[in-house]
Write an enzyme that holds these catalytic residues in place. Structure first.
Site, PDB file in Angstrom:
ATOM      1  N   PRO A  43      72.884  38.834   5.980  1.00  0.00           N
ATOM      2  CG  PRO A  43      73.193  38.775   8.368  1.00  0.00           C
ATOM      3  CD  PRO A  43      73.506  39.648   6.842  1.00  0.00           C
ATOM      4  N   PRO A 224      78.455  98.862  -6.770  1.00  0.00           N
ATOM      5  CG  PRO A 224      77.791  99.955  -4.760  1.00  0.00           C
ATOM      6  CD  PRO A 224      77.446  99.362  -5.965  1.00  0.00           C
ATOM      7  CG  ASP A 247      85.960  99.354 -15.421  1.00  0.00           C
ATOM      8  OD1 ASP A 247      85.497  99.134 -14.360  1.00  0.00           O
ATOM      9  OD2 ASP A 247      85.324 100.105 -16.338  1.00  0.00           O
ATOM     10  CE  LYS A 269      88.565 103.976 -19.245  1.00  0.00           C
ATOM     11  NZ  LYS A 269      87.441 103.317 -19.401  1.00  0.00           N
ATOM     12  CB  ILE A 305      76.421 107.989 -12.623  1.00  0.00           C
ATOM     13  CG1 ILE A 305      74.915 108.196 -12.628  1.00  0.00           C
ATOM     14  CG2 ILE A 305      77.062 108.865 -11.257  1.00  0.00           C
ATOM     15  CD1 ILE A 305      74.056 107.953 -11.338  1.00  0.00           C
ATOM     16  CG  MET A 382      86.705 109.148 -10.121  1.00  0.00           C
ATOM     17  SD  MET A 382      86.615 109.351 -11.820  1.00  0.00           S
ATOM     18  CE  MET A 382      84.859 110.498 -11.952  1.00  0.00           C
ATOM     19  N   GLY A 411      83.369 100.841  -0.662  1.00  0.00           N
ATOM     20  CA  GLY A 411      81.912 100.894  -0.210  1.00  0.00           C
ATOM     21  C   GLY A 411      81.164  99.784  -0.596  1.00  0.00           C
TER      22      GLY A 411
HETATM   23  C1  LIG Z   1      84.911 106.172 -12.719  1.00  0.00           C
HETATM   24  S1  LIG Z   1      84.183 106.713 -11.466  1.00  0.00           S
HETATM   25  C2  LIG Z   1      82.943 105.528 -11.592  1.00  0.00           C
HETATM   26  C3  LIG Z   1      81.487 105.669 -10.872  1.00  0.00           C
HETATM   27  C4  LIG Z   1      80.501 104.343 -11.344  1.00  0.00           C
HETATM   28  N1  LIG Z   1      80.171 104.478 -12.531  1.00  0.00           N
HETATM   29  C5  LIG Z   1      79.439 104.572 -10.427  1.00  0.00           C
HETATM   30  O1  LIG Z   1      78.128 104.894 -11.006  1.00  0.00           O
HETATM   31  O2  LIG Z   1      79.368 104.228  -9.214  1.00  0.00           O
HETATM   32  C6  LIG Z   1      85.033 105.899 -10.027  1.00  0.00           C
HETATM   33  C7  LIG Z   1      84.469 106.342  -8.698  1.00  0.00           C
HETATM   34  O3  LIG Z   1      83.439 106.014  -7.957  1.00  0.00           O
HETATM   35  C8  LIG Z   1      83.541 105.964  -6.937  1.00  0.00           C
HETATM   36  N2  LIG Z   1      83.353 104.378  -6.348  1.00  0.00           N
HETATM   37  C9  LIG Z   1      83.010 103.591  -7.088  1.00  0.00           C
HETATM   38  N3  LIG Z   1      82.795 102.461  -6.548  1.00  0.00           N
HETATM   39  C10 LIG Z   1      83.113 102.620  -5.103  1.00  0.00           C
HETATM   40  C11 LIG Z   1      83.142 102.010  -4.040  1.00  0.00           C
HETATM   41  N4  LIG Z   1      82.786 100.585  -3.892  1.00  0.00           N
HETATM   42  N5  LIG Z   1      83.445 102.696  -2.752  1.00  0.00           N
HETATM   43  C12 LIG Z   1      83.649 103.990  -2.932  1.00  0.00           C
HETATM   44  N6  LIG Z   1      83.625 104.723  -4.109  1.00  0.00           N
HETATM   45  C13 LIG Z   1      83.306 103.986  -5.066  1.00  0.00           C
HETATM   46  C14 LIG Z   1      84.992 106.264  -6.361  1.00  0.00           C
HETATM   47  O4  LIG Z   1      84.848 107.825  -6.230  1.00  0.00           O
HETATM   48  C15 LIG Z   1      85.744 106.143  -7.399  1.00  0.00           C
HETATM   49  O5  LIG Z   1      86.672 106.967  -7.744  1.00  0.00           O
END
Ligand SMILES: C[S@@+](CC[C@H](N)C(=O)[O-])C[C@H]1O[C@@H](n2cnc3c(N)ncnc32)[C@H](O)[C@@H]1O
Length: 473
Positions: A43, A224, A247, A269, A305, A382, A411
């Protein structure tokens, strides 16, 4: 999602504002910025609206609102101080399926105005769907601070070259790579300092002398699991990739951050279950790179690693393929930090050993004597499946059965679990709590500090991403 974020083109499209005061004026100015054809019904009108009408920028309809006013409109705003009138506007708009915004009455709004970071033609809109406007404002302030002011000029320059780039590069992937190169080049700096001519010239040069796109592989450590533990460089390269090869260790939250239209290839893997052979993954990286693609090989933790990063770059180097390595936070560092377990401590551990529970060759044994020494921490990757063997070997070589241990499952992730015990209980605890991969074993006196340190100060850090840590005694 309560509201779908879309940007509408309002060029010369009819929109209606009901109300003649300051609020209506602000909405009118927003619509005029988008070059809409604005009609205002009320208005009476404030002086500024009258002035806009005299400049033929808006049409003022000096009437009380009636339902027929909404006909033919694309968007409508109810901006009166009468709840009854606003409701009538809302009802009329809804009857005709026209989007309506009722100022300060979010439940009635079919569309809302987001907070905006304006670097025209780049516009960033932020909305909390009415739930937390202050939070949305703070986010906007952060973006305002980090997005340079020359971003708009850069986008305009790119827009001017768009057709030429389309003509030069036939595929979307080639065009994207070209623009990635431009935005990584000193064209940006030239725009920033206002050297428009220099920027245009350089862009033109890049366009005429572009070499064939060269493939490259980024070996990226994603940490992680908590996405906030990604490095800036990891994030940048994840955003640039044509193909992402990942992976199972890479968390879903991290995969959310890769470029939306990148091709994703899972080479998942798990311990003892290699769905794609390492040789095939190497071959895949090589082939993608040879096709000129930017390949992001993203891995959990750190690529060097227990990550097979070394094997992959050996193949790439052998074939002369370019690569970059981006380190990531390894599981031992991430899991121990989020579990409140310092890996070294002057009173308890002067050394830390990273150990794998999964050797490449069957029968290959670790140096158990060295691993059984006191005053050191073992971070065992592992190790879940082989935990009875690990426990037996360490005890056999003299490590005390009372040595504290911690098992950190998932973790740094929302689902992190920490199980505590002693070395003599390692395998039993794993079985009892049905520990699943990924899990890291921490063996050494420092593991006992978990009880003392995990809650204090840690909860705040973890809350930024994860739920409070689940502690299992
Ligand atoms: C093939 S290795 C790879 C490690 C990876 N390149 C690193 O530097 O952490 C896989 C292993 O890392 C460890 N891992 C990786 N991520 C993890 C997480 N969030 N909590 C606990 N362990 C973990 C476990 O022992 C798992 O079996």
């Amino acid at each position: 999602m309560q509201y779908l974020p879309i940007f509408t083109k309002l060029d010369d499209r009819p929109v209606l504002i009901v109300g003649g005061g300051d609020v209506a004026l602000r909405k009118c100015q927003a619509f005029l910025k988008a070059r809409a054809q604005v009609a205002v019904v009320a208005p009476s009108f404030c002086d500024e609206l009258l002035a806009l009408s005299q400049q033929n920028k808006v049409s003022l309809i000096e009437e009380y609102f009636e339902a027929h006013h909404v006909l033919g409109m694309m968007l409508i705003i109810a901006a009166t101080d009468s709840e009854a009138v606003n409701k009538a506007v809302c009802d009329a708009a809804n009857t005709h399926n026209i989007f309506v915004n009722v100022v300060d009455d979010q439940p009635k709004c079919g569309f809302i105005f987001p907070s905006i970071v304006d670097r025209d033609p780049i516009t960033i809109a932020i909305s909390s769907a009415g739930t937390a406007p202050v939070l949305a404002r703070r986010l906007r302030e952060k973006l305002e601070a980090i997005i340079p002011h020359h971003t708009g000029a850069l986008a305009r320059l790119a827009g001017n070259f768009r057709e030429q780039v389309k003509a030069r590069f036939k595929t979307f992937a080639d065009r994207r790579q070209f623009w990635e190169r431009v935005f990584d080049s000193s064209v940006v700096r030239k725009v920033q300092v206002g050297d428009t001519q220099g920027a245009e010239q350089q862009l033109h040069d890049l366009l005429t002398n572009t070499p064939q796109p060269e493939g490259e592989v980024y070996i990226v450590g994603a940490g992680p699991g908590d996405p906030e533990l990604l490095t800036i460089k990891a994030l940048q390269l994840m955003q640039q990739a044509d193909v992402v090869v990942y992976d199972y260790l890479v968390s879903d939250e991290i995969m959310e951050l890769v470029r939306r239209d990148a091709d994703l290839v899972c080479v998942g893997k798990r311990a003892g279950n290699h769905s794609v052979k390492q040789e095939d993954t190497n071959e895949m990286l090589l082939n993608f790179a040879k096709q000129g693609k930017k390949v992001c090989r993203i891995k959990g933790g750190d690529p060097f690693i227990y990550g097979r990063g070394g094997e992959e770059i050996q193949v790439l180097a052998k074939h002369g393929v370019k690569y970059q390595i981006v380190p990531g936070i390894t599981a031992a560092a991430g899991c121990s930090a989020y579990a409140g377990i310092p890996l070294t401590h002057r009173d308890h551990a002067q050394a830390i050993q990273f150990v794998t529970g999964h050797c490449k060759k069957e029968g290959q044994e670790l140096d158990w004597r060295g691993l059984a020494h006191t005053n050191q921490t073992l971070a065992i990757y592992m190790g879940v499946i082989k935990s009875p063997h690990i426990q037996a070997k360490l005890l056999e070589h003299g490590r005390s059965p009372e040595t504290p241990i911690a098992i950190v499952e998932n973790g740094t992730r929302k689902s992190q679990r920490v199980v505590r015990g002693t070395l003599s209980e390692l395998a039993t605890k794993i079985e009892q709590h049905q520990i699943q991969s990924p899990a890291l074993l921490i063996i050494g006196e420092v593991a006992a500090l978990h009880e003392q340190l995990a809650w204090f100060g840690q909860s705040e850090q973890v809350n930024s991403f994860a739920q409070p840590i689940t502690k299992v005694a």
